[in-house]
Enzyme design. Structure first.
Site, PDB file in Angstrom:
ATOM      1  N   LYS A 237       3.451   8.564   3.574  1.00  0.00           N
ATOM      2  CA  LYS A 237       4.941   9.395   4.339  1.00  0.00           C
ATOM      3  C   LYS A 237       4.907  10.018   3.477  1.00  0.00           C
ATOM      4  O   LYS A 237       6.353   9.829   2.197  1.00  0.00           O
ATOM      5  CB  LYS A 237       5.550   7.792   4.740  1.00  0.00           C
ATOM      6  N   HIS A 466      13.372  -1.593   4.856  1.00  0.00           N
ATOM      7  CA  HIS A 466      11.367  -1.417   5.129  1.00  0.00           C
ATOM      8  C   HIS A 466      11.263  -0.052   4.223  1.00  0.00           C
ATOM      9  O   HIS A 466      10.517   0.074   3.834  1.00  0.00           O
ATOM     10  CB  HIS A 466      11.340  -0.436   6.888  1.00  0.00           C
ATOM     11  N   LYS A 468       9.972  -0.372   0.373  1.00  0.00           N
ATOM     12  CA  LYS A 468       8.815  -0.119  -0.344  1.00  0.00           C
ATOM     13  C   LYS A 468       9.742  -0.021  -1.800  1.00  0.00           C
ATOM     14  O   LYS A 468       9.062   1.733  -2.687  1.00  0.00           O
ATOM     15  CB  LYS A 468       7.526   0.086  -0.303  1.00  0.00           C
TER      16      LYS A 468
END
Length: 580
Positions: A237, A466, A468
């Site tokens: 991303k 969400h 990490k």
């Protein structure tokens, strides 16, 4: 392939998936995806994973707690990976990890009773408080746009030396959004006059994405790289933003859909604005002490895509010397020799060995990880988690923990059922946490490592995580030896697994993250910015954010499993979770 619309010229490429055995020569291919004249992608707006599709369905068609038609026996949702089990590899997503090769072909046919779950017998015993949230509780306020709140330009350029941010959350007190960013802030003209951009992501709503750009930038060229073809999923991303004034790189944990930027906690690293090098500059000009420039170019070259060659040339033309983070990526393949340490957890091991410093009493400093999905890790902790993965995470300088001495604690942060139920989104938030019953039942040992976000101490706790992140921190959580924000969830697919007696590393997915190490930063005295920005020489730094607050699982706590029903207690919207 460029296409025209009212939003200007843009391109969609997809990472392909090979059904053949992995070889070092295999690379992802690209293809075009059709769209309407308004910039929409074809098909569903929520193609990310089966769990996301179910969550979207339950938002549109909620099941109220007084619905007497719900059976007390409900089958879990079918596992969409079943048809792929004969394949040699696939690209995993941040929303759904590859199941183990040995998974039963009939796992999706199991009948699961209401909230059926067996806790591991060795779960630590801790007293639990009553942290129930009233069903009638509503979000307190919407987050304010950058123009209505703090000066985002000042935030980005003067008040955050790490350049690490969390996303703004709709529905919490404004003070908990202090220092946070929305995608519209990132794409704001305050940061530069956009010339073109590239968006790398797994799940993308193009129409929504285009609307996040300022109107004056919506006709600028946009390259979208994704991984939806034939179920392949590229997890990285990243944004690359080319301005008239320079270049910026953004690495984050969000999908490019509205839900991921609304009421979830995500992580973002924004680079400085990289100026263009003088014309004719060649060689290693513009390289940083962390080799970020060459590593980023090598990562993009791993795609073997002519379209991305244009972007590697653009990066080469800019000065990235101010970068203070290390790039850590994964690319699918099997790697041997000196290639083994280029990707995955062996890349992390190498960086920590060469650039981190041993610390006093470091054996007591735990490895802490938080993630939104979990893959299959084998029948017990020695198969991967507490062997090769722990060895990489525990490295500090030349001190490497061997397999015979796995004494570095591992603490894994993952949401409980009540964390999901009491979140701002309610049960549908669990659609972004696709830990399946098929995987969980085979590794109950893992759950004894679990911790939860602490609702009592974190103002952002009701925004479903969400994010990490992985780090090595002191037991009192006051000092951090290293910190990583990444797309990589807890899985062998993302981090890699050793094969052939440790001579080969096999990786199944594309990942990207940045590693923070104190040795790459200027040592500062006591900072007027506050204790969270104090650096200590070559050892550790304070790097505190409320997103890291956690507590032990209690006996009453259960990890969220997306494809079983929860109908005993309502969520914050008065609904139940029925995935089928």
């Amino acid at each position: 392939m460029f296409q025209e619309s009212e939003h200007g010229k843009w391109t969609i490429s997809s990472s392909d998936e090979s059904t053949e055995e992995i070889s070092d020569a295999e690379e992802p291919s690209t293809s075009s995806v059709s769209h309407s004249g308004h910039g929409k992608t074809s098909g569903s707006q929520y193609p990310c994973s089966e769990a996301r599709k179910v969550a979207h369905k339950r938002k549109v068609f909620p099941v109220k707690c007084n619905d007497q038609s719900i059976s007390t026996e409900i089958s879990p949702a079918k596992n969409p990976r079943t048809s792929q089990q004969g394949l040699s590899w696939c690209l995993s997503s941040s929303d759904e990890e590859t199941e183990s090769e040995g998974q039963s072909k009939h796992a999706q046919n199991h009948t699961v009773k209401e909230e059926k779950y067996t806790e591991p017998k060795n779960q630590p015993s801790h007293r639990c408080g009553d942290n129930e949230l009233s069903v009638s509780q509503k979000p307190e306020e919407h987050y304010k746009a950058a123009s209505e709140g703090q000066d985002t330009w000042d935030l980005l350029n003067g008040r955050n030396p790490f350049r690490f941010f969390v996303t703004k959350v709709n529905g919490i007190k404004s003070k908990y959004n202090s220092g946070a960013l929305h995608i519209k802030d990132i794409l704001s003209p305050l940061f530069g006059t956009l010339v073109s951009s590239a968006q790398f992501n797994y799940c993308i709503d193009v129409e929504w994405l285009i609307k996040q750009y300022p109107r004056e930038f919506r006709k600028k060229p946009l390259l979208i790289v994704h991984g939806e073809k034939r179920e392949s999923k590229a997890e990285l991303k990243m944004m690359i933003l080319l301005y008239e004034e320079g270049l910026r790189v953004v690495i984050h944990t969000s999908n490019l859909i509205e839900d991921d930027w609304d009421q979830k906690t995500q992580g973002i690293w924004l680079s400085p604005l990289y100026p263009r090098l003088p014309q004719g500059t060649t060689g290693s000009a513009g390289e940083s002490v962390t080799n970020f420039k060459s590593d980023l170019i090598n990562y993009l070259m791993a795609y073997n895509s002519p379209t991305l060659k244009e972007w590697t040339d653009i990066i080469q033309e800019h000065d990235l010397s101010e970068t203070r983070v290390y790039l850590l990526g994964s690319t699918p393949g099997r790697y041997q020799g000196n290639q083994k340490e280029k990707w995955g957890h062996l890349r992390l091991r190498k960086l920590l060995k060469e650039n981190a410093s041993p610390l006093p009493a470091q054996e007591s400093w735990p490895v802490i990880g938080q993630f939104s999905s979990i893959g299959s890790m084998g029948g017990d902790h020695s198969k991967w988690l507490c062997s090769e993965f722990q060895e990489s995470m525990a490295t500090l300088g030349s001190s490497v923990k061997t397999l015979a001495k796995p004494d570095v604690p591992i603490q894994l942060i993952y949401p409980t059922v009540d964390n999901v139920r009491q979140s701002l989104e309610g049960y549908p938030a669990g659609g972004s946490l696709p830990y399946s019953i098929q995987t969980a039942q085979k590794q109950l040992w893992l759950h004894s490592y679990f911790h939860k976000w602490s609702a009592e101490t974190s103002g952002r706790s009701h925004a479903m995580p969400h994010i990490k992140t992985y780090m090595r921190a002191s037991p009192d959580f006051q000092k951090i030896a290293w910190f990583l924000v990444t797309s990589a969830n807890l899985s062998k697919a993302a981090w890699g697994a050793l094969e052939k007696n440790g001579t080969q590393l096999m990786i199944r997915s594309y990942e990207l993250g940045v590693l923070f190490l104190p040795s790459a930063y200027v040592i500062l005295p006591l900072s007027p910015l506050g204790p969270e920005y104090i650096f200590l020489p070559n050892a550790y730094f304070y790097f505190y954010y409320t997103v890291f607050i956690f507590a032990w699982f209690c006996f009453a706590d259960r990890p969220w499993i997306w494809n079983i029903p929860y109908i005993k207690a309502p969520d914050t919207h008065g609904n139940m979770w029925v995935p089928s």
